[in-house]
Design an enzyme around this catalytic site. Structure first.
Site, PDB file in Angstrom:
ATOM      1  N   SER A  91      36.232  52.937  42.803  1.00 50.33           N
ATOM      2  CA  SER A  91      36.023  54.380  42.727  1.00 50.33           C
ATOM      3  C   SER A  91      37.201  55.081  43.387  1.00 50.33           C
ATOM      4  CB  SER A  91      34.728  54.750  43.460  1.00 50.33           C
ATOM      5  OG  SER A  91      34.641  56.140  43.719  1.00 50.33           O
ATOM      6  N   TYR A 143      28.687  54.469  50.437  1.00 49.05           N
ATOM      7  CA  TYR A 143      29.379  54.292  49.162  1.00 49.05           C
ATOM      8  C   TYR A 143      30.888  54.214  49.394  1.00 49.05           C
ATOM      9  CZ  TYR A 143      30.612  55.230  44.254  1.00 49.05           C
ATOM     10  OH  TYR A 143      31.124  55.164  42.981  1.00 49.05           O
TER      11      TYR A 143
END
Length: 263
Positions: A154, A167
């Site tokens: 990401s 995350y």
């Protein structure tokens, strides 16, 4: 004399390759599985919800045939389940030539209010699962002297925003896990790389897309001035899964509309 340069179509042709995509019953994982199938691969779908996985299998098999699409429901954070599932795939379908570690979850809460259980759940799903499935699949790749692993990271591998600490930590760890895998397995003919998507409009991010303020921030922060889509990842994943990337190893490829190159 140098070897002849292969044709471009041949470089990207995945015919005869078996690709396992974790977390592929919907969203990004499904799009990546469809893209790999479109390039000729036989795909193995994975998810924890057997009913959703069955629906996705049925839809994809209607396009590419039941011999080209398979589905195995197992929890990628459960070590015995992972080992058993990979063994079943090997005996029932064939050797995995491409692994896409896509399974992931998100949890949005200020860090001071974050339960340790939620921290562990995100880390285990987004990071530890890539180690577990990657290790199980890599053993055979190493013995055969070839294989491709693509970890789905990401922009949070490189950036941070408030409210998504586990995350961000997991995706940062995944970037370095990619490097560690490459360092250990490249000499055995295994290429390990990561894709780092920017903000994509998916089922998981729909609430953010619908938030006018956040939508405006994403469009303003991204040089491409739009949200990405899962389809934007198809070309890059086919490249990383194919012979076209045989000398690419340990890299994180940002597919983010330019977000990480501007301030």
């Amino acid at each position: 004399m140098s070897a002849p340069v292969p044709s471009v179509p041949a470089l990207f042709d995945l015919t005869g390759t078996l690709a396992l995509v974790t977390g592929s019953s919907r969203g990004i994982g499904r799009a990546l599985a469809e893209g790999l199938a479109g390039a000729g691969a036989t795909v193995v779908l994975n998810g924890r919800d057997p009913d959703r996985l069955e629906r996705t299998w049925s839809e994809l098999a209607a396009t590419w045939g039941a011999d080209r699409v398979h589905a195995y429901a197992f929890d990628v954070t459960d070590e015995p389940a992972v080992e058993a599932a990979v063994a079943r795939v090997r005996s029932e379908v064939g050797e995995v030539g491409v692994l896409v570690n896509n399974a992931g979850v998100q949890h949005r809460v200020p860090m001071v209010d974050l339960d340790a259980a939620d921290w562990r759940r995100v880390i285990e799903t987004d990071l530890t699962s890539a180690f577990l499935v990657g290790r199980a699949v890599a053993r055979s790749m190493i013995s055969r002297g070839r294989g491709k692993i693509v970890n789905v990271a990401s922009v949070q591998s490189d950036l941070a925003r408030p409210g998504i600490a586990p995350y961000t930590a997991a995706k940062g760890g995944l970037r370095n896990l990619t490097r560690a895998m490459a360092a250990e397995w490249a000499a055995s003919g295994v290429q390990v790389n990561a894709l780092a998507p920017g903000y994509l409009a998916t089922e998981m991010t729909q609430a953010l897309v619908d938030d006018e303020q956040f939508d405006a921030w994403v469009r303003g922060r991204t040089p491409a001035a739009r949200w990405g889509t899962p389809a934007d990842l198809v070309g890059p994943v086919v490249w990383l899964a194919s012979a076209a990337s045989d000398f690419v190893n340990g890299q994180t490829i940002f597919v983010d509309g330019g977000m990480t190159v501007v301030v």
